[in-house]
Write a protein that holds these residues in place. Sequence first.
Motif, PDB file in Angstrom:
ATOM      1  N   GLN A   1     -41.125  41.335 -32.729  1.00 34.60           N
ATOM      2  CA  GLN A   1     -40.310  40.316 -33.377  1.00 34.60           C
ATOM      3  C   GLN A   1     -39.115  39.924 -32.516  1.00 34.60           C
ATOM      4  OE1 GLN A   1     -39.327  41.962 -37.182  1.00 34.60           O
ATOM      5  NE2 GLN A   1     -41.372  41.620 -38.057  1.00 34.60           N
ATOM      6  N   GLN A   2     -38.532  40.940 -31.776  1.00 33.15           N
ATOM      7  CA  GLN A   2     -37.400  40.647 -30.894  1.00 33.15           C
ATOM      8  C   GLN A   2     -37.815  39.701 -29.781  1.00 33.15           C
ATOM      9  OE1 GLN A   2     -34.303  41.495 -31.391  1.00 33.15           O
ATOM     10  NE2 GLN A   2     -33.537  40.540 -29.524  1.00 33.15           N
ATOM     11  N   ARG A   3     -38.998  40.030 -29.162  1.00 35.17           N
ATOM     12  CA  ARG A   3     -39.490  39.137 -28.105  1.00 35.17           C
ATOM     13  C   ARG A   3     -39.755  37.737 -28.661  1.00 35.17           C
ATOM     14  NH1 ARG A   3     -42.522  43.720 -26.752  1.00 35.17           N
ATOM     15  NH2 ARG A   3     -44.390  42.848 -27.733  1.00 35.17           N
ATOM     16  N   HIS A   4     -40.355  37.700 -29.807  1.00 31.77           N
ATOM     17  CA  HIS A   4     -40.639  36.403 -30.418  1.00 31.77           C
ATOM     18  C   HIS A   4     -39.349  35.641 -30.706  1.00 31.77           C
ATOM     19  CE1 HIS A   4     -42.784  33.363 -32.605  1.00 31.77           C
ATOM     20  NE2 HIS A   4     -42.140  33.638 -33.739  1.00 31.77           N
ATOM     21  N   ILE A   5     -38.351  36.378 -31.162  1.00 33.10           N
ATOM     22  CA  ILE A   5     -37.059  35.738 -31.448  1.00 33.10           C
ATOM     23  C   ILE A   5     -36.424  35.208 -30.165  1.00 33.10           C
ATOM     24  CG2 ILE A   5     -34.688  36.222 -32.184  1.00 33.10           C
ATOM     25  CD1 ILE A   5     -35.914  38.132 -34.285  1.00 33.10           C
ATOM     26  N   GLU A   6     -36.516  36.020 -29.075  1.00 31.29           N
ATOM     27  CA  GLU A   6     -35.948  35.562 -27.799  1.00 31.29           C
ATOM     28  C   GLU A   6     -36.656  34.302 -27.321  1.00 31.29           C
ATOM     29  OE1 GLU A   6     -36.331  38.922 -25.290  1.00 31.29           O
ATOM     30  OE2 GLU A   6     -34.617  40.003 -26.174  1.00 31.29           O
ATOM     31  N   GLU A   7     -38.000  34.275 -27.426  1.00 32.02           N
ATOM     32  CA  GLU A   7     -38.738  33.071 -27.045  1.00 32.02           C
ATOM     33  C   GLU A   7     -38.313  31.880 -27.900  1.00 32.02           C
ATOM     34  OE1 GLU A   7     -42.758  34.189 -27.543  1.00 32.02           O
ATOM     35  OE2 GLU A   7     -42.839  35.507 -25.764  1.00 32.02           O
ATOM     36  N   LEU A   8     -38.178  32.123 -29.180  1.00 33.50           N
ATOM     37  CA  LEU A   8     -37.737  31.053 -30.078  1.00 33.50           C
ATOM     38  C   LEU A   8     -36.338  30.573 -29.709  1.00 33.50           C
ATOM     39  CD1 LEU A   8     -38.986  32.391 -33.542  1.00 33.50           C
ATOM     40  CD2 LEU A   8     -39.927  30.483 -32.236  1.00 33.50           C
ATOM     41  N   MET A   9     -35.453  31.518 -29.324  1.00 31.34           N
ATOM     42  CA  MET A   9     -34.086  31.146 -28.961  1.00 31.34           C
ATOM     43  C   MET A   9     -34.084  30.307 -27.684  1.00 31.34           C
ATOM     44  SD  MET A   9     -31.921  32.154 -31.203  1.00 31.34           S
ATOM     45  CE  MET A   9     -30.374  32.098 -30.298  1.00 31.34           C
ATOM     46  N   ALA A  10     -34.914  30.734 -26.666  1.00 30.99           N
ATOM     47  CA  ALA A  10     -34.985  29.953 -25.419  1.00 30.99           C
ATOM     48  C   ALA A  10     -35.505  28.547 -25.702  1.00 30.99           C
ATOM     49  CB  ALA A  10     -35.893  30.673 -24.415  1.00 30.99           C
ATOM     50  N   ASP A  11     -36.570  28.480 -26.491  1.00 26.26           N
ATOM     51  CA  ASP A  11     -37.114  27.174 -26.850  1.00 26.26           C
ATOM     52  C   ASP A  11     -36.087  26.353 -27.611  1.00 26.26           C
ATOM     53  OD1 ASP A  11     -39.473  25.310 -27.192  1.00 26.26           O
ATOM     54  OD2 ASP A  11     -39.048  25.773 -29.301  1.00 26.26           O
ATOM     55  N   ARG A  12     -35.355  27.017 -28.463  1.00 20.89           N
ATOM     56  CA  ARG A  12     -34.316  26.321 -29.245  1.00 20.89           C
ATOM     57  C   ARG A  12     -33.222  25.787 -28.321  1.00 20.89           C
ATOM     58  NH1 ARG A  12     -29.519  28.087 -31.410  1.00 20.89           N
ATOM     59  NH2 ARG A  12     -28.777  27.003 -33.273  1.00 20.89           N
TER      60      ARG A  12
END
Length: 615
Positions: free
Chosen positions: A461-472
């Motif tokens: 979930q942390q990795r997914h959140i980081e990817e989401l943050m970069a995309d954001r």
Amino acid sequence: MRILQVVHLFPPEQSAGTERYTQALARGLVARGHECLVLAGSTESASEPGVLVRGQDSLTVARLVGVRQGSGFRVDSYNAAADGLIRTVLDLWRPDLVHLQHWYRLTGNLVAICAQAGIPAVVTLHDQWLACPRFHRVRPDGTFCAEQVVPCIACIDRDPWQTDQEIDREQDVRARLLAEELRLAGCLLVPSEAQRRFLSRIADIPPDRLQVVPLGSPVEWPQGAVEERRPDGEGPLRIGYWGYLAPLKGVHTLLEAARVLAGESDSRFEWHLLGSSTDSMYDEKLRTLAEGLPVTFHGPYLHSDVAALDFDVAVFPSLCYETYSFVLDEAFQLGLPVLVPDRGAPADRIGGRGMTFRAGDPHDLAQRLRFLLQEPHRLEEMRHSLPSGGVVTMDAHARDLEKIYRETSVLKPPSSDEAATYRVLLTHREQQLADREQRLSEQQRHIEELMADREQRLSEQQRHIEELMADREQRLSEQQRHIEELMADLAARNESLHVQHEEAERLQVGLADLERLLAAARTDLDVRVAETEAARAALEARNREAAELHAQTVAQDGLLLELQASLAARTQEADGLRREAEESDRLLLEARQSILGSLDAKLKGVVRRIGGKDR
């Protein structure tokens, strides 16, 4: 004798049959010159377990307070706190004999404690608690259990962490403790032959170990307290119930029978319920069943209230396996016919004084009541018939017990291996602890697996959140650039709008000037139109005058000769006036053309100016 009466609860905390009986028995023994102490369990809380001693009327009552008890119908029967307190009471008071009425709320090794202290014990088995932790062999769904081997696991209350295996072992320990209690008791009493038969079958107790001693009635009416009532067959049948309004007492069965009979044409019944309910939901159920029926809820009552209501018949529709029934004694003393279920001691005791119906069956009960309404002479026959065994007074009962107490007190209590009892308990507790340690270990492993799985899922979930943050962040940057472009375009459009606004203001001023010119031209046109209209009016007036003159000419044909000269002159004058009118029309036409030409030139000039500005 110094006699210790032991009971699970005592009035006023609870006033059911066993508690009222113990209270009346203790008073009867005191009245006969014995020393009597009552030892009772209690619902009273305390910061730590202890014994609370109070005087109560002619009795001394010692209550065990603060002794923790599991809630509900549980299989565990040993209580270490109660064990210690009971030993203390025995050491301090040193009774000659202990009469145990019940183990509940105390401890399941109470007779063993007495035996280890060298004190003989008499036990009265008031219910089926020996073989049923629910006391009355009634399952949670309300059905009666008559089997010898019962799958009690489904009926016993437990803690969430208790397994079936642990409950099985608890039942085994309980059975071994209570079997030892029965072995150590100097005398085992039961209140009825029905109870002896039932316990012999379901608890595997030899019948010769159980001595039937009918209980003394806690309530006694003097002779003549109730006048005999003779039903005439015309009035309603007055039906009475008194006692606790509790599900196990089957009061709903009585009201269901009332509802069955209510639909019949000749339904002449009155229903009277005396007593209180400790279950608000059950009380609501009873009142719902009674809606629209001639049912009276009298609430808490004195026994004199029962006598005053003058019933035709008493009904006690218990779902339990009743082992005696004090309300039946009271009905016998009132001379009332009774209806009871075909189960337990009441069915044996009524003799010719009553009738039975199928337990829990409102239709069968309704059939019996319908018969009594239609055949009132049967009530008379039952009134004059004798019950089996009759009513035992408390004084007579106390005399019977005195004999049993004396015989038991001279017996040497059987030897009790205290260590063996505790070895059983310790073995069970050790196994219980081992099982719980094993379950805790399994739960710990399960928790560790869950934690590892949780950590893995959290990492993902942390990795997914980081990817989401970069995309954001990328999308935010793009949106920022787009916003800046939009802001620049908005600034340019604002400038253009400002220029257009200024041009519009100038056009507004030009339009105002044009409107003023048009207003002036309109005013001038209105003046010229007015002048033209005046000239036309003058011409029309002259035309009218000419018409009048012509009419006068026609009318005065006879004067033609004399007036020819004058007519010629007038004709010439008229011609002159016509020429003047024609000249006026020409001048008016020229004036109109001049005005319209001037307006047209001015409008074209304005249009040219507006057109130049638009370009």
